[in-house]
Design a protein around this motif. Sequence first.
Motif, PDB file in Angstrom:
ATOM      1  N   ALA A  57      42.531  35.542  31.124  1.00  0.00           N
ATOM      2  CA  ALA A  57      42.371  36.998  31.044  1.00  0.00           C
ATOM      3  C   ALA A  57      40.953  37.412  31.397  1.00  0.00           C
ATOM      4  N   ASN A  58      39.972  36.590  31.037  1.00  0.00           N
ATOM      5  CA  ASN A  58      38.587  36.869  31.419  1.00  0.00           C
ATOM      6  C   ASN A  58      38.411  36.755  32.928  1.00  0.00           C
ATOM      7  N   THR A  59      39.057  35.754  33.529  1.00  0.00           N
ATOM      8  CA  THR A  59      39.035  35.648  34.988  1.00  0.00           C
ATOM      9  C   THR A  59      39.616  36.908  35.617  1.00  0.00           C
ATOM     10  N   ALA A  60      40.714  37.408  35.056  1.00  0.00           N
ATOM     11  CA  ALA A  60      41.380  38.596  35.605  1.00  0.00           C
ATOM     12  C   ALA A  60      40.490  39.833  35.534  1.00  0.00           C
ATOM     13  N   VAL A  61      39.849  40.064  34.382  1.00  0.00           N
ATOM     14  CA  VAL A  61      39.037  41.285  34.264  1.00  0.00           C
ATOM     15  C   VAL A  61      37.779  41.187  35.114  1.00  0.00           C
ATOM     16  N   ASN A  62      37.257  39.982  35.309  1.00  0.00           N
ATOM     17  CA  ASN A  62      36.111  39.822  36.209  1.00  0.00           C
ATOM     18  C   ASN A  62      36.513  40.096  37.654  1.00  0.00           C
ATOM     19  N   LEU A  63      37.682  39.621  38.051  1.00  0.00           N
ATOM     20  CA  LEU A  63      38.191  39.925  39.385  1.00  0.00           C
ATOM     21  C   LEU A  63      38.311  41.432  39.595  1.00  0.00           C
ATOM     22  N   ALA A  64      38.886  42.112  38.608  1.00  0.00           N
ATOM     23  CA  ALA A  64      39.060  43.557  38.709  1.00  0.00           C
ATOM     24  C   ALA A  64      37.711  44.277  38.781  1.00  0.00           C
ATOM     25  N   ALA A  65      36.742  43.797  37.992  1.00  0.00           N
ATOM     26  CA  ALA A  65      35.423  44.427  37.982  1.00  0.00           C
ATOM     27  C   ALA A  65      34.708  44.262  39.319  1.00  0.00           C
ATOM     28  N   LEU A  66      35.066  43.224  40.071  1.00  0.00           N
ATOM     29  CA  LEU A  66      34.457  42.987  41.381  1.00  0.00           C
ATOM     30  C   LEU A  66      35.234  43.663  42.512  1.00  0.00           C
ATOM     31  N   GLY A  67      36.263  44.420  42.155  1.00  0.00           N
ATOM     32  CA  GLY A  67      36.956  45.220  43.150  1.00  0.00           C
ATOM     33  C   GLY A  67      38.320  44.731  43.552  1.00  0.00           C
ATOM     34  N   ALA A  68      38.765  43.583  43.025  1.00  0.00           N
ATOM     35  CA  ALA A  68      40.076  43.065  43.404  1.00  0.00           C
ATOM     36  C   ALA A  68      41.187  43.842  42.701  1.00  0.00           C
ATOM     37  N   GLU A  69      42.360  43.873  43.336  1.00  0.00           N
ATOM     38  CA  GLU A  69      43.562  44.373  42.684  1.00  0.00           C
ATOM     39  C   GLU A  69      44.237  43.175  42.033  1.00  0.00           C
ATOM     40  N   VAL A  70      44.367  43.206  40.715  1.00  0.00           N
ATOM     41  CA  VAL A  70      44.724  42.004  39.956  1.00  0.00           C
ATOM     42  C   VAL A  70      46.018  42.197  39.175  1.00  0.00           C
ATOM     43  N   ALA A  71      46.859  41.181  39.223  1.00  0.00           N
ATOM     44  CA  ALA A  71      48.044  41.121  38.372  1.00  0.00           C
ATOM     45  C   ALA A  71      47.971  39.849  37.543  1.00  0.00           C
TER      46      ALA A  71
END
Length: 479
Positions: A57-71
């Motif tokens: 989940a931490n990987t996911a929110v970091n991805l989102a914070a860097l601009g990725a669209e994350v599922a």
Amino acid sequence: MDIDLPAFLAERRPTVLVVGDVMLDEWLTGSADRLCREAPAPVVAVDQRVTAPGGAANTAVNLAALGAEVAMVSTVGEDDAGIELLAALRKSDVDTSLVEVGDGRRTTTKRRVVAGEQVVVRLDDGDRDQKPLSSVDGLVAAAGHADAIVLCDYGTGLLAGDTLDRLRLARERLPLLVVDAHEPARWADLRPDVVTPNAGETETVLGVPIPREGQVEFLDRHRDRLLAGTGAAAVAVTLDRDGAVLLDGDRPVHRTWARPVPDNHTAGAGDTFCAALTTALGAGLSIVVAVELAQAAADVVVHRPETAVCSVADLTERLGAGSPRLLDHDRLAELVAEHRAAGRRIVFTNGCFDVLHRGHVSYLNEAKRLGDVLVVAINSDAGVARLKGADRPVNGLADRAGVLAGLSCVDHLTVFDEDTPAALLERLRPEIYAKGGDHRAELLAETDVVHGYGGEVRILGYLPDRSTTAVIDRIRNGH
């Protein structure tokens, strides 16, 4: 490293699926002024509770914070921790429609009790042996619209069962695959594009410990075993305060340098590293640039308390703040003297560095590994024009310096206007003068100067067909 790269990632918005073990990280902080009567243990008066998505989940929110669209593809319990975790993911713009809820599960939580700056105790709760994920078919279907998949396997059993077999059958339909696993060898048959093991996980694959000295050389010698053992096309070994080592097929080894912090500040840094690496690769950047960005992002979060997130703005600031200004020769001489007094070995190199390419990055990285401090002297714009022609440089001094300064291997930058840096070498007297493999020591005008004060000239590796002139020619020819 260009400080505009984070904005490029956010504009590109790669789509990423994160699959694996999620948890809720909880931090209880306070002060401890006495011991309890029942046992010799501190009494912590808690004054703050902070929670954050942890693990995958931490990987996911970091991805989102860097601009990725994350599922997110995972499971949580129908408990307070699960509800809080799902809410945090959604607040961070992570799609949770593929997260399974309930089914008798207990959400994994990691509670850290902190007194001052010291973690007193960590309490782990939740399912230790989870039921395998049942939404693999949904994952494979969603993968058709993704730029990348990150598999986060921390050994809870969530990705056990027939998950590996079903993903193997669908491998040709899967996009870029990054594996972050406690046992990366388990996923070798899936032939991941990149794996990101830490030192301990790497030692498990190799079956031998990584020595404290000569880590890069050791990993380079064992690259074939490591690539074969993980099944990966590339391995980025994270070494905490020692940075990371990239082994990409048979290409030259690449190392990053970290900004060290106490160990109690490293929670989740590996997740951030993996997230930034995946975002950059999903956006189409080269793996060397991706690893440098990943190191910069990890440097951001380790300087913050608790489990933290690196955003586009944070990464932009880190690359900009990490860019040392061009030092004048007087100030540079003072800093070199301070480094030498502290017992550090100085490496010096110079060049135009117009249109930075992989050959530059490879030889600068190799140069830094020869010592402790890398000083890079850049030809002035007028100097480049004298050496290369009136149509050069393509990039002005400020741009050339800004890109170089973003590389983790570069410690200090300066500029010189003469045709050679001989006078600067005589003043600084670095232990090693390094040049790229397209030079010969006996033909360098600086060699006599370096040998005269007792220094060493080192000619480093050379990547054929990697030169600024070749790059410019290809651009002009429409290639």
